[in-house]
Design an enzyme around this catalytic site. Sequence first.
Site, PDB file in Angstrom:
ATOM      1  N   GLY A  97      56.314  23.075  22.969  1.00 49.89           N
ATOM      2  CA  GLY A  97      55.815  21.748  23.292  1.00 49.89           C
ATOM      3  C   GLY A  97      56.646  21.053  24.353  1.00 49.89           C
TER       4      GLY A  97
ATOM      5  N   ILE B 289      58.938  18.418  24.462  1.00 52.80           N
ATOM      6  CA  ILE B 289      60.388  18.270  24.289  1.00 52.80           C
ATOM      7  C   ILE B 289      61.017  19.602  23.913  1.00 52.80           C
ATOM      8  CG2 ILE B 289      62.202  17.010  23.074  1.00 52.80           C
ATOM      9  CD1 ILE B 289      60.070  14.831  22.528  1.00 52.80           C
TER      10      ILE B 289
ATOM     11  N   ASP C 119      55.852  28.454  17.282  1.00 54.18           N
ATOM     12  CA  ASP C 119      54.874  27.449  17.682  1.00 54.18           C
ATOM     13  C   ASP C 119      53.475  27.989  17.417  1.00 54.18           C
ATOM     14  OD1 ASP C 119      53.313  25.485  19.294  1.00 54.18           O
ATOM     15  OD2 ASP C 119      55.286  24.937  20.097  1.00 54.18           O
TER      16      ASP C 119
ATOM     17  N   SER D 288      49.076  24.566  18.967  1.00 51.75           N
ATOM     18  CA  SER D 288      48.037  23.559  18.759  1.00 51.75           C
ATOM     19  C   SER D 288      48.183  22.403  19.738  1.00 51.75           C
ATOM     20  CB  SER D 288      48.081  23.037  17.322  1.00 51.75           C
ATOM     21  OG  SER D 288      49.339  22.454  17.035  1.00 51.75           O
TER      22      SER D 288
ATOM     23  N   LYS E 162      52.185  13.800  16.342  1.00 51.25           N
ATOM     24  CA  LYS E 162      53.048  12.734  16.868  1.00 51.25           C
ATOM     25  C   LYS E 162      52.347  11.513  17.444  1.00 51.25           C
ATOM     26  CE  LYS E 162      53.325  14.864  21.452  1.00 51.25           C
ATOM     27  NZ  LYS E 162      54.224  15.302  22.550  1.00 51.25           N
TER      28      LYS E 162
ATOM     29  N   SER F 151      62.147   9.411  15.137  1.00 52.91           N
ATOM     30  CA  SER F 151      61.471   8.522  16.081  1.00 52.91           C
ATOM     31  C   SER F 151      61.882   7.082  15.861  1.00 52.91           C
ATOM     32  CB  SER F 151      59.956   8.647  15.892  1.00 52.91           C
ATOM     33  OG  SER F 151      59.268   7.613  16.543  1.00 52.91           O
TER      34      SER F 151
ATOM     35  N   TYR G  55      52.293   7.935  10.982  1.00 49.48           N
ATOM     36  CA  TYR G  55      53.262   8.749  11.723  1.00 49.48           C
ATOM     37  C   TYR G  55      54.683   8.287  11.435  1.00 49.48           C
ATOM     38  CZ  TYR G  55      56.175  10.357  15.565  1.00 49.48           C
ATOM     39  OH  TYR G  55      57.203  10.894  16.296  1.00 49.48           O
TER      40      TYR G  55
ATOM     41  N   LYS H 296      58.110  10.166   9.387  1.00 50.47           N
ATOM     42  CA  LYS H 296      59.484  10.305   9.878  1.00 50.47           C
ATOM     43  C   LYS H 296      60.478   9.665   8.916  1.00 50.47           C
ATOM     44  CE  LYS H 296      58.581  12.688  13.528  1.00 50.47           C
ATOM     45  NZ  LYS H 296      58.989  14.112  13.588  1.00 50.47           N
TER      46      LYS H 296
ATOM     47  N   TYR I 258      64.553   9.218  18.646  1.00 53.22           N
ATOM     48  CA  TYR I 258      64.401   8.948  20.056  1.00 53.22           C
ATOM     49  C   TYR I 258      63.228   8.057  20.362  1.00 53.22           C
ATOM     50  CZ  TYR I 258      62.602  13.781  19.556  1.00 53.22           C
ATOM     51  OH  TYR I 258      62.022  14.941  19.136  1.00 53.22           O
TER      52      TYR I 258
END
Length: 337
Positions: free
Chosen positions: A12, A14, A33, A36, A86, A126, A150, A154, A178
């Site tokens: 992905g 990152i 991975d 998707s 995400k 996040s 979401y 986290k 982040y």
Amino acid sequence: MTSCILLTGGAGFIGSHTHIALTAAGHKVVILDDFSNAQHSVPARLEQITGQPVTVIDADVRDADALAKVFATHTIDAVVHFAARKAVGESMAVPLDYFDVNINGLITLLRAMDRAGCRRLVFSSSATVYGVPDEAPTPETAPFRAMNPYGQTKITGEQMLGWLQASNPEWAVGVLRYFNPAGAHGSALIGEDPRDIPNNLMPYVAKVALGQLPRVMVFGNDYDTPDGTGVRDYIHVEDLARGHVLSLEKLLSTGQGHVVNLGTGRGYSVLEVIAAYQRASNRDLPHVITDRRPGDVPIYVARADKAAEVLGFRTEKGLDEMCASLWKWVSNMADGA
């Protein structure tokens, strides 16, 4: 010290940049991975950038048998866990999907790690864990406030990892909260490449600049911010990748966990981002103001001093560099690279 690192979601946006940073730091990397939300061309592009073969397992992080095979085949020293859904807006529409992938996926991974005796994990968290924060810049001591499914996943992940470390001191976890990743690798060979209409501002703006979307949708201009539009702390993805390497190496060298923000400490509004991207692309970017988006909050800006203190992490690239590298990447893709 050379270590073997498993990157879940490593193809992905990152994850792929972190693969490059880890390889440059001398580590061996195994990507897991399910593609998707990643292109199957990414591993070949990583080989082109790093000059080294890329090991990829095409599997879902919720697949316990696939994970068991990975740990049986490779001597994994630590895991960097990106594999998750995400998008804030999407999570409001399909919360069960987010709980399944983000929470069950983490549990499945942790069980596989524990059985293999691999107990070093960098966790992709996040800034959304802060909800609407009481202060900006926001420190790591700010309370958890879930504003959307979401963000709740986290928070739950972080809490699970905290209890896990409390139960067994052999576990050491680096939690990286982040802010808004942006930009692309300087080679213009990899970058953010969402399959559908982007949920995040930067890739959306890029598609408008390319003529693939007619205008930028600005979700709300009545927030309590300088120009009324949402303010975010954008961090260049190459800086962010370097932060993951520093977190990982801290875990491996000290066996001590940490929780840090990764951001610049400087916020930019939606309108400022549009202006910066216009400068980078030398194209006019029409935009229209529309209603606020469910689950969004007015401002996220990191207090970034703890990452500097604990990891020695400081960002090196600003908004103009993010926009320029993103424009180079999407232009390269549009030209058929």
